[in-house]
Design an enzyme around this catalytic site. Sequence first.
Site, PDB file in Angstrom:
ATOM      1  N   ASP A 225       3.473  10.462  13.753  1.00  0.00           N
ATOM      2  CA  ASP A 225       3.258   9.104  13.250  1.00  0.00           C
ATOM      3  C   ASP A 225       2.631   8.218  14.323  1.00  0.00           C
ATOM      4  OD1 ASP A 225       3.275   7.164  11.316  1.00  0.00           O
ATOM      5  OD2 ASP A 225       5.440   6.835  11.343  1.00  0.00           O
TER       6      ASP A 225
ATOM      7  N   LYS B  92       5.759 -10.132  -7.474  1.00  0.00           N
ATOM      8  CA  LYS B  92       4.500 -10.799  -7.823  1.00  0.00           C
ATOM      9  C   LYS B  92       4.082 -10.399  -9.234  1.00  0.00           C
ATOM     10  CE  LYS B  92       3.011 -10.535  -2.977  1.00  0.00           C
ATOM     11  NZ  LYS B  92       2.016  -9.939  -2.042  1.00  0.00           N
TER      12      LYS B  92
ATOM     13  N   LYS C 236       6.742   3.214  17.096  1.00  0.00           N
ATOM     14  CA  LYS C 236       5.330   3.600  17.199  1.00  0.00           C
ATOM     15  C   LYS C 236       4.426   2.424  16.863  1.00  0.00           C
ATOM     16  CE  LYS C 236       4.840   3.903  12.557  1.00  0.00           C
ATOM     17  NZ  LYS C 236       3.800   3.374  11.658  1.00  0.00           N
TER      18      LYS C 236
ATOM     19  N   SER D  89       0.820  -1.210   0.000  1.00  0.00           N
ATOM     20  CA  SER D  89       0.000   0.000   0.000  1.00  0.00           C
ATOM     21  C   SER D  89       0.858   1.265   0.000  1.00  0.00           C
ATOM     22  CB  SER D  89      -0.960  -0.007   1.194  1.00  0.00           C
ATOM     23  OG  SER D  89      -0.262  -0.177   2.409  1.00  0.00           O
TER      24      SER D  89
END
Length: 338
Positions: free
Chosen positions: A249, A34, A196, A12
């Site tokens: 973040d 892929k 995080k 993503s």
Amino acid sequence: MTEKIAVLGAGSWGSMLANILATNGHDVRLWSYKTAQVDELNTDHTNSKYLKDFTFSDSLVAYSDMRAALADVDDVLFVVPAQVTRSVAKKVNPLLAQLGIKPNLIHASKGIEEKTYQRMSEVLADEIDPANRHSISVISGPSQAEDVARGDITLVTAASENIQDAEHIQSLFMNPTFRVYTNDDVIGVEIGAALKNIIALGAGALVGLGYGDNAKASLITRGLAEISRLGTSFGANPLTFIGLSGVGDLIVTATSSDSRNWRAGNQLGHGKSLQAVVDNMGMVIEGVATTRAAYELAKQRGVEMPITSAIYHVLYDNADIKESIAQLMQREGRSELA
């Protein structure tokens, strides 16, 4: 100025960063191992497994041949899972030598390598010879790919030990909805980005258990204190942790249902086993491996990280989540600033 850029990793975030660069007018080659994914990106301009209902720029070209993707590039952006960054870098190094190029290396991977405890810039420096690279930089910040796909305003940080290299990365990515700041604190940016994810696991678990906003805010705040303690023990600038790659973040990853680490923690909070969560997610959960690395690193350096330790024992020792929370709450009182 238009540059040729190879983006390695078509998940993503990798595919979204590639799309930003393509829409900014650069010649972008997006690599994935892929072949079906490559075919989909080139034919339909979609990446349906990772970003449903988003259409990529038709100028973005995907490759399954890494050598072809790297040919004559000015920059190489690594956006693969942290635990496979080394294996990909090992493949890239001889190809750069064969092609006779010395590109800028950038990474957007958020994790610490298990066993070596190395940050991703250190992994790249280990595996790619100085003769085959010009610089190493990192881009990081509060940046869910799904929000970028919706055209949401996004601010991130580009960091490099040489500020001119960070400014170069800034120039590649800046556009009206994607703003980039610069920083020379690579250590702080990378540690904030990696750790995080651990706190996001805990935040998701709290929601799964039914806790409210007070608990979430407390976890995020004290989690940031732990991240800062470990980072500054390596010489990071404390101010970095109150910046985009730190608290920024952390907030988005620990509060957004688009965060796979938050979703994984949420499932744990609902009583699922770690293996069931991993199987159900279908994508890499960076926080799981990073929790082990951070836990072991904290012990090695004598840094107190009680939240990280509690999450580690839940993930790897099958500790009961509710009991772990109770133990955190019953710790001896101390100063907030200690």
